[in-house]
Design a protein around this motif. Structure first.
Motif, PDB file in Angstrom:
ATOM      1  N   GLY A  30      70.048  -9.918 -67.182  1.00  0.00           N
ATOM      2  CA  GLY A  30      69.514  -8.671 -67.719  1.00  0.00           C
ATOM      3  C   GLY A  30      70.197  -7.405 -67.263  1.00  0.00           C
ATOM      4  O   GLY A  30      69.884  -6.325 -67.749  1.00  0.00           O
ATOM      5  N   PHE A  31      71.150  -7.498 -66.328  1.00  0.00           N
ATOM      6  CA  PHE A  31      71.786  -6.299 -65.788  1.00  0.00           C
ATOM      7  C   PHE A  31      73.293  -6.456 -65.797  1.00  0.00           C
ATOM      8  O   PHE A  31      73.814  -7.523 -66.041  1.00  0.00           O
ATOM      9  CB  PHE A  31      71.274  -6.020 -64.364  1.00  0.00           C
ATOM     10  CG  PHE A  31      69.802  -5.775 -64.330  1.00  0.00           C
ATOM     11  CD1 PHE A  31      69.294  -4.511 -64.560  1.00  0.00           C
ATOM     12  CD2 PHE A  31      68.908  -6.808 -64.099  1.00  0.00           C
ATOM     13  CE1 PHE A  31      67.936  -4.280 -64.558  1.00  0.00           C
ATOM     14  CE2 PHE A  31      67.548  -6.590 -64.096  1.00  0.00           C
ATOM     15  CZ  PHE A  31      67.053  -5.318 -64.328  1.00  0.00           C
ATOM     16  N   GLY A  32      73.983  -5.372 -65.517  1.00  0.00           N
ATOM     17  CA  GLY A  32      75.435  -5.393 -65.498  1.00  0.00           C
ATOM     18  C   GLY A  32      76.014  -5.122 -66.876  1.00  0.00           C
ATOM     19  O   GLY A  32      75.295  -4.906 -67.851  1.00  0.00           O
ATOM     20  N   VAL A  33      77.334  -5.135 -66.968  1.00  0.00           N
ATOM     21  CA  VAL A  33      78.038  -4.796 -68.201  1.00  0.00           C
ATOM     22  C   VAL A  33      77.665  -5.732 -69.350  1.00  0.00           C
ATOM     23  O   VAL A  33      77.373  -5.290 -70.461  1.00  0.00           O
ATOM     24  CB  VAL A  33      79.567  -4.833 -67.960  1.00  0.00           C
ATOM     25  CG1 VAL A  33      80.321  -4.535 -69.246  1.00  0.00           C
ATOM     26  CG2 VAL A  33      79.953  -3.840 -66.878  1.00  0.00           C
ATOM     27  N   ARG A  44      73.130  -5.910 -54.351  1.00  0.00           N
ATOM     28  CA  ARG A  44      74.039  -6.265 -53.255  1.00  0.00           C
ATOM     29  C   ARG A  44      75.415  -5.637 -53.469  1.00  0.00           C
ATOM     30  O   ARG A  44      76.014  -5.096 -52.548  1.00  0.00           O
ATOM     31  CB  ARG A  44      74.174  -7.780 -53.137  1.00  0.00           C
ATOM     32  CG  ARG A  44      73.006  -8.435 -52.464  1.00  0.00           C
ATOM     33  CD  ARG A  44      73.260  -9.917 -52.195  1.00  0.00           C
ATOM     34  NE  ARG A  44      72.011 -10.549 -51.846  1.00  0.00           N
ATOM     35  CZ  ARG A  44      71.327 -11.361 -52.639  1.00  0.00           C
ATOM     36  NH1 ARG A  44      71.800 -11.688 -53.830  1.00  0.00           N
ATOM     37  NH2 ARG A  44      70.191 -11.876 -52.259  1.00  0.00           N
ATOM     38  N   ALA A  45      75.905  -5.715 -54.692  1.00  0.00           N
ATOM     39  CA  ALA A  45      77.220  -5.139 -55.000  1.00  0.00           C
ATOM     40  C   ALA A  45      77.187  -3.614 -54.908  1.00  0.00           C
ATOM     41  O   ALA A  45      78.081  -3.001 -54.334  1.00  0.00           O
ATOM     42  CB  ALA A  45      77.664  -5.579 -56.386  1.00  0.00           C
ATOM     43  N   GLY A  46      76.148  -3.000 -55.433  1.00  0.00           N
ATOM     44  CA  GLY A  46      76.041  -1.541 -55.438  1.00  0.00           C
ATOM     45  C   GLY A  46      75.857  -0.947 -54.059  1.00  0.00           C
ATOM     46  O   GLY A  46      76.359   0.143 -53.764  1.00  0.00           O
ATOM     47  N   ARG A  57      71.899  -3.866 -44.660  1.00  0.00           N
ATOM     48  CA  ARG A  57      70.674  -3.815 -45.446  1.00  0.00           C
ATOM     49  C   ARG A  57      70.484  -5.165 -46.120  1.00  0.00           C
ATOM     50  O   ARG A  57      71.452  -5.811 -46.483  1.00  0.00           O
ATOM     51  CB  ARG A  57      70.812  -2.712 -46.482  1.00  0.00           C
ATOM     52  CG  ARG A  57      69.551  -2.321 -47.128  1.00  0.00           C
ATOM     53  CD  ARG A  57      69.806  -1.053 -47.918  1.00  0.00           C
ATOM     54  NE  ARG A  57      68.546  -0.659 -48.499  1.00  0.00           N
ATOM     55  CZ  ARG A  57      68.163   0.569 -48.650  1.00  0.00           C
ATOM     56  NH1 ARG A  57      68.945   1.546 -48.289  1.00  0.00           N
ATOM     57  NH2 ARG A  57      67.013   0.859 -49.185  1.00  0.00           N
ATOM     58  N   GLY A  58      69.256  -5.580 -46.302  1.00  0.00           N
ATOM     59  CA  GLY A  58      69.007  -6.865 -46.927  1.00  0.00           C
ATOM     60  C   GLY A  58      68.427  -6.734 -48.314  1.00  0.00           C
ATOM     61  O   GLY A  58      67.571  -5.890 -48.569  1.00  0.00           O
ATOM     62  N   VAL A  59      68.924  -7.557 -49.224  1.00  0.00           N
ATOM     63  CA  VAL A  59      68.356  -7.677 -50.562  1.00  0.00           C
ATOM     64  C   VAL A  59      67.869  -9.112 -50.664  1.00  0.00           C
ATOM     65  O   VAL A  59      68.653 -10.050 -50.624  1.00  0.00           O
ATOM     66  CB  VAL A  59      69.406  -7.376 -51.655  1.00  0.00           C
ATOM     67  CG1 VAL A  59      68.793  -7.579 -53.029  1.00  0.00           C
ATOM     68  CG2 VAL A  59      69.937  -5.959 -51.514  1.00  0.00           C
TER      69      VAL A  59
END
Length: 103
Positions: A30-33, A44-46, A57-59
């Motif tokens: 549902g997200f990303g390009v 995590r990437a952002g 930081r943890g996701v």
């Protein structure tokens, strides 16, 4: 290890974000390009973090947060647990990151 002994592990986390895994599965990414990336991977990437306790930081993708919105994913910023965020599918990455404390 002895039964009943609580051990403490050190972590570098300065904050955490919880993402509902059930909502993510319903959106099939549902997200990303291309709309195929999960919200947890996008965060995590952002934020530039990796998995594990050595990250800043943890996701964490959790089983279910019990809200179950349509076409959105529930996200909780550990720094602001009083606000639960409903992130719509296809939301802009920069907008999602801006809602997090100290992003």
């Amino acid at each position: 290890m002895e039964a009943g002994v609580i051990r403490v592990l050190a972590s570098r986390w300065q904050g955490s974000v919880l993402v509902c895994g059930k909502c993510s599965r319903k959106l099939d990414g549902g997200f990303g390009v291309k709309g195929r990336t999960s919200l947890a991977k996008l965060l995590r990437a952002g934020l530039g973090v990796k998995k594990g306790r050595k990250a800043e930081r943890g996701v964490v993708e959790v089983k279910c947060l019990g809200i179950c919105p349509k076409n959105a994913v529930v996200m909780v910023d550990g720094a602001r647990p009083d606000r639960w965020l409903l992130v719509p599918a296809g939301a802009d990455t920069s907008e999602v990151l801006a809602t997090l404390s100290d992003a």
